[in-house]
Design a protein around this motif. Structure first.
Motif, PDB file in Angstrom:
ATOM      1  N   ARG A   1      -3.128   7.133   5.896  1.00  0.00           N
ATOM      2  CA  ARG A   1      -2.551   5.909   5.331  1.00  0.00           C
ATOM      3  C   ARG A   1      -1.319   5.442   6.115  1.00  0.00           C
ATOM      4  NH1 ARG A   1      -5.025   5.019   0.427  1.00  0.00           N
ATOM      5  NH2 ARG A   1      -3.510   3.410  -0.023  1.00  0.00           N
ATOM      6  N   HIS A   2      -1.279   5.736   7.397  1.00  0.00           N
ATOM      7  CA  HIS A   2      -0.158   5.284   8.223  1.00  0.00           C
ATOM      8  C   HIS A   2      -0.247   3.774   8.430  1.00  0.00           C
ATOM      9  CE1 HIS A   2       2.696   4.990  11.515  1.00  0.00           C
ATOM     10  NE2 HIS A   2       3.073   6.239  11.237  1.00  0.00           N
ATOM     11  N   PRO A   3       0.872   3.043   8.326  1.00  0.00           N
ATOM     12  CA  PRO A   3       0.816   1.580   8.483  1.00  0.00           C
ATOM     13  C   PRO A   3       0.299   1.128   9.838  1.00  0.00           C
ATOM     14  CG  PRO A   3       3.089   2.375   8.325  1.00  0.00           C
ATOM     15  CD  PRO A   3       2.218   3.499   7.934  1.00  0.00           C
ATOM     16  N   GLU A   4       0.540   1.898  10.889  1.00  0.00           N
ATOM     17  CA  GLU A   4       0.031   1.486  12.198  1.00  0.00           C
ATOM     18  C   GLU A   4      -1.488   1.602  12.262  1.00  0.00           C
ATOM     19  OE1 GLU A   4       1.445  -0.124  14.554  1.00  0.00           O
ATOM     20  OE2 GLU A   4       3.400  -0.089  13.545  1.00  0.00           O
ATOM     21  N   ASP A   5      -2.068   2.514  11.493  1.00  0.00           N
ATOM     22  CA  ASP A   5      -3.526   2.578  11.411  1.00  0.00           C
ATOM     23  C   ASP A   5      -4.070   1.344  10.697  1.00  0.00           C
ATOM     24  OD1 ASP A   5      -3.338   5.021  12.649  1.00  0.00           O
ATOM     25  OD2 ASP A   5      -3.623   6.193  10.808  1.00  0.00           O
ATOM     26  N   ALA A   6      -3.334   0.873   9.676  1.00  0.00           N
ATOM     27  CA  ALA A   6      -3.743  -0.352   8.987  1.00  0.00           C
ATOM     28  C   ALA A   6      -3.674  -1.547   9.934  1.00  0.00           C
ATOM     29  CB  ALA A   6      -2.853  -0.589   7.769  1.00  0.00           C
ATOM     30  N   ARG A   7      -2.634  -1.603  10.749  1.00  0.00           N
ATOM     31  CA  ARG A   7      -2.528  -2.698  11.723  1.00  0.00           C
ATOM     32  C   ARG A   7      -3.719  -2.683  12.686  1.00  0.00           C
ATOM     33  NH1 ARG A   7       2.013  -5.216  14.128  1.00  0.00           N
ATOM     34  NH2 ARG A   7       3.442  -3.527  13.508  1.00  0.00           N
ATOM     35  N   ALA A   8      -4.045  -1.494  13.185  1.00  0.00           N
ATOM     36  CA  ALA A   8      -5.151  -1.390  14.139  1.00  0.00           C
ATOM     37  C   ALA A   8      -6.475  -1.784  13.490  1.00  0.00           C
ATOM     38  CB  ALA A   8      -5.219   0.029  14.683  1.00  0.00           C
TER      39      ALA A   8
ATOM     40  N   GLY B   1     -10.614  -8.532  13.302  1.00  0.00           N
ATOM     41  CA  GLY B   1     -10.441  -9.925  13.705  1.00  0.00           C
ATOM     42  C   GLY B   1      -9.309 -10.647  13.011  1.00  0.00           C
ATOM     43  N   LEU B   2      -8.437  -9.917  12.324  1.00  0.00           N
ATOM     44  CA  LEU B   2      -7.311 -10.530  11.630  1.00  0.00           C
ATOM     45  C   LEU B   2      -6.038 -10.402  12.461  1.00  0.00           C
ATOM     46  CD1 LEU B   2      -7.965  -9.135   8.031  1.00  0.00           C
ATOM     47  CD2 LEU B   2      -8.682 -11.347   8.973  1.00  0.00           C
ATOM     48  N   ASP B   3      -5.141 -11.347  12.286  1.00  0.00           N
ATOM     49  CA  ASP B   3      -3.838 -11.315  12.951  1.00  0.00           C
ATOM     50  C   ASP B   3      -2.795 -10.788  11.968  1.00  0.00           C
ATOM     51  OD1 ASP B   3      -4.911 -12.516  15.260  1.00  0.00           O
ATOM     52  OD2 ASP B   3      -4.588 -14.524  14.447  1.00  0.00           O
ATOM     53  N   VAL B   4      -2.182  -9.662  12.277  1.00  0.00           N
ATOM     54  CA  VAL B   4      -1.153  -9.093  11.416  1.00  0.00           C
ATOM     55  C   VAL B   4       0.146  -9.849  11.657  1.00  0.00           C
ATOM     56  CG1 VAL B   4       0.171  -7.027  10.831  1.00  0.00           C
ATOM     57  CG2 VAL B   4      -2.276  -6.845  11.377  1.00  0.00           C
ATOM     58  N   VAL B   5       0.635 -10.535  10.625  1.00  0.00           N
ATOM     59  CA  VAL B   5       1.836 -11.356  10.774  1.00  0.00           C
ATOM     60  C   VAL B   5       3.065 -10.694  10.157  1.00  0.00           C
ATOM     61  CG1 VAL B   5       0.516 -13.483  10.897  1.00  0.00           C
ATOM     62  CG2 VAL B   5       1.316 -12.676   8.664  1.00  0.00           C
ATOM     63  N   ASP B   6       2.865  -9.648   9.369  1.00  0.00           N
ATOM     64  CA  ASP B   6       3.999  -8.924   8.793  1.00  0.00           C
ATOM     65  C   ASP B   6       3.557  -7.498   8.476  1.00  0.00           C
ATOM     66  OD1 ASP B   6       6.486  -8.324   7.784  1.00  0.00           O
ATOM     67  OD2 ASP B   6       6.306  -9.557   5.969  1.00  0.00           O
ATOM     68  N   LEU B   7       4.383  -6.544   8.853  1.00  0.00           N
ATOM     69  CA  LEU B   7       4.122  -5.141   8.549  1.00  0.00           C
ATOM     70  C   LEU B   7       5.468  -4.453   8.398  1.00  0.00           C
ATOM     71  CD1 LEU B   7       2.052  -2.844   8.190  1.00  0.00           C
ATOM     72  CD2 LEU B   7       2.247  -2.411  10.644  1.00  0.00           C
ATOM     73  N   ARG B   8       5.749  -3.983   7.177  1.00  0.00           N
ATOM     74  CA  ARG B   8       7.023  -3.332   6.889  1.00  0.00           C
ATOM     75  C   ARG B   8       6.770  -2.060   6.093  1.00  0.00           C
ATOM     76  NH1 ARG B   8      10.224  -8.042   3.898  1.00  0.00           N
ATOM     77  NH2 ARG B   8       8.303  -9.285   4.046  1.00  0.00           N
ATOM     78  N   SER B   9       7.616  -1.061   6.276  1.00  0.00           N
ATOM     79  CA  SER B   9       7.467   0.179   5.515  1.00  0.00           C
ATOM     80  C   SER B   9       8.838   0.666   5.080  1.00  0.00           C
ATOM     81  CB  SER B   9       6.760   1.244   6.351  1.00  0.00           C
ATOM     82  OG  SER B   9       7.500   1.546   7.513  1.00  0.00           O
TER      83      SER B   9
ATOM     84  N   GLN C   1       0.819  -1.201   0.000  1.00  0.00           N
ATOM     85  CA  GLN C   1       0.000   0.000   0.000  1.00  0.00           C
ATOM     86  C   GLN C   1       0.857   1.256   0.000  1.00  0.00           C
ATOM     87  OE1 GLN C   1      -3.432   0.017   2.460  1.00  0.00           O
ATOM     88  NE2 GLN C   1      -3.801  -2.166   2.233  1.00  0.00           N
ATOM     89  N   VAL C   2       0.250   2.333  -0.454  1.00  0.00           N
ATOM     90  CA  VAL C   2       0.892   3.649  -0.400  1.00  0.00           C
ATOM     91  C   VAL C   2       0.827   4.151   1.028  1.00  0.00           C
ATOM     92  CG1 VAL C   2       0.787   6.024  -1.239  1.00  0.00           C
ATOM     93  CG2 VAL C   2       0.261   4.119  -2.791  1.00  0.00           C
ATOM     94  N   GLY C   3       1.946   4.649   1.530  1.00  0.00           N
ATOM     95  CA  GLY C   3       2.012   5.107   2.903  1.00  0.00           C
ATOM     96  C   GLY C   3       1.731   6.595   3.034  1.00  0.00           C
ATOM     97  N   PRO C   4       1.980   7.151   4.225  1.00  0.00           N
ATOM     98  CA  PRO C   4       1.634   8.550   4.498  1.00  0.00           C
ATOM     99  C   PRO C   4       2.521   9.533   3.752  1.00  0.00           C
ATOM    100  CG  PRO C   4       2.806   7.592   6.355  1.00  0.00           C
ATOM    101  CD  PRO C   4       2.537   6.469   5.406  1.00  0.00           C
ATOM    102  N   ALA C   5       1.917  10.637   3.320  1.00  0.00           N
ATOM    103  CA  ALA C   5       2.617  11.767   2.693  1.00  0.00           C
ATOM    104  C   ALA C   5       3.488  11.330   1.520  1.00  0.00           C
ATOM    105  CB  ALA C   5       3.446  12.530   3.728  1.00  0.00           C
TER     106      ALA C   5
END
Length: 273
Positions: free
Chosen positions: A188-195, A201-209, A163-167
């Protein structure tokens, strides 16, 4: 999704350095304003703009997951180019798209590969039953409806998205629209996507930026980019933004390529069994 605000006041008209500079501007802008922007293929920009790619190699990683899936959904497929590049598609492969020119393009590209393209307005609900897919993918979605993704995923299924991130590319956005407020810059902050994924009800198993570099080598590349990526400068037209384009043309000719920062994040989330 938060969008950039209204246009900044147009800068005072600047004379071109020469008739030749003015003629180059008019030719580059006219060419870029006339070319088709259907699909999600940016090959027209070859030699005119460059963009660093994230280190994780989304297309390759997506293809690997598609090769192991039984039923897959590609949300907001664009012209279907990324999905079509996978060497093996699951027995059941469906893609959605909202923009009519892209629907036709994706259908022509994906149908011979056995994938079905569904016209969908990118508003909930998704036109699929519960637990219909064991893999949902999406490259650069405009919106992410997490509850719907969780609903159509089978238990143990995976959502995999770049995904496209912030700014992202806001140096360019703010040249046309002026400084943007903090809430727009943070969208579009990745931590907002995690939340949001967790809340669905999904488990986030990978998040990289990653923060990458983009360069525009001529004003035609800028026009093409803004016509194609329509949410960057909403309502963009050459005539509406001619003074800003002329100023940027002068800057590129004087200082060299216009540089901007591109932000991307990768998110992988799984539905519990």
């Amino acid at each position: 999704m938060s969008e950039p605000s209204e246009p900044a006041p147009a800068p005072a008209p600047l004379p071109f350095d020469s008739a030749a500079s003015r003629d180059r501007f008019e030719a580059l802008v006219a060419e870029a304003d006339a070319v088709s922007v259907d699909g999600w293929d940016f090959s027209w920009l070859a030699g005119r703009a460059t963009e660093e790619r994230p280190s994780w190699g989304y297309a390759r990683a997506m293809a690997d997951r598609l090769g192991r899936a039984h039923a897959a959904l590609d949300l907001q497929t664009g012209g279907g180019e990324v999905l079509a590049a996978a060497p093996k598609l699951p027995p059941v492969t469906v893609a959605t798209e909202a923009w009519p020119p892209n629907i036709a393009r994706a259908t022509a590209l994906l149908h011979p590969l056995g994938a079905v393209v569904v016209a969908d307005e990118d508003e909930p609900p998704l036109p699929f039953g519960d637990a219909a897919f064991d893999l949902v993918v999406s490259r650069h979605p405009v919106t992410t409806w997490w509850e719907e993704i969780a609903r159509v995923l089978a238990p143990g299924g995976t959502y995999f998205s770049q995904q496209v991130g912030p700014a992202s590319v806001f140096e360019l956005v703010e040249h046309f629209l002026g400084p943007q407020p903090p809430e727009v810059r943070r969208a579009r902050h990745p931590e907002d996507a995690r939340a949001a994924a967790t809340a669905a009800g999904l488990d986030v198993v990978d998040l990289r930026s990653e923060t990458l570099r983009t360069e525009f080598h001529d004003i035609g590349a800028v026009v093409y980019f803004l016509r194609k990526v329509i949410w960057m400068v909403p309502g963009f037209t050459v005539e509406r933004y001619r003074p800003q384009l002329a100023a940027l043309h002068r800057r590129i000719e004087t200082e060299g390529p216009f540089r901007a920062r591109t932000t991307r994040f990768l998110i992988e989330a799984r539905k519990p069994r």
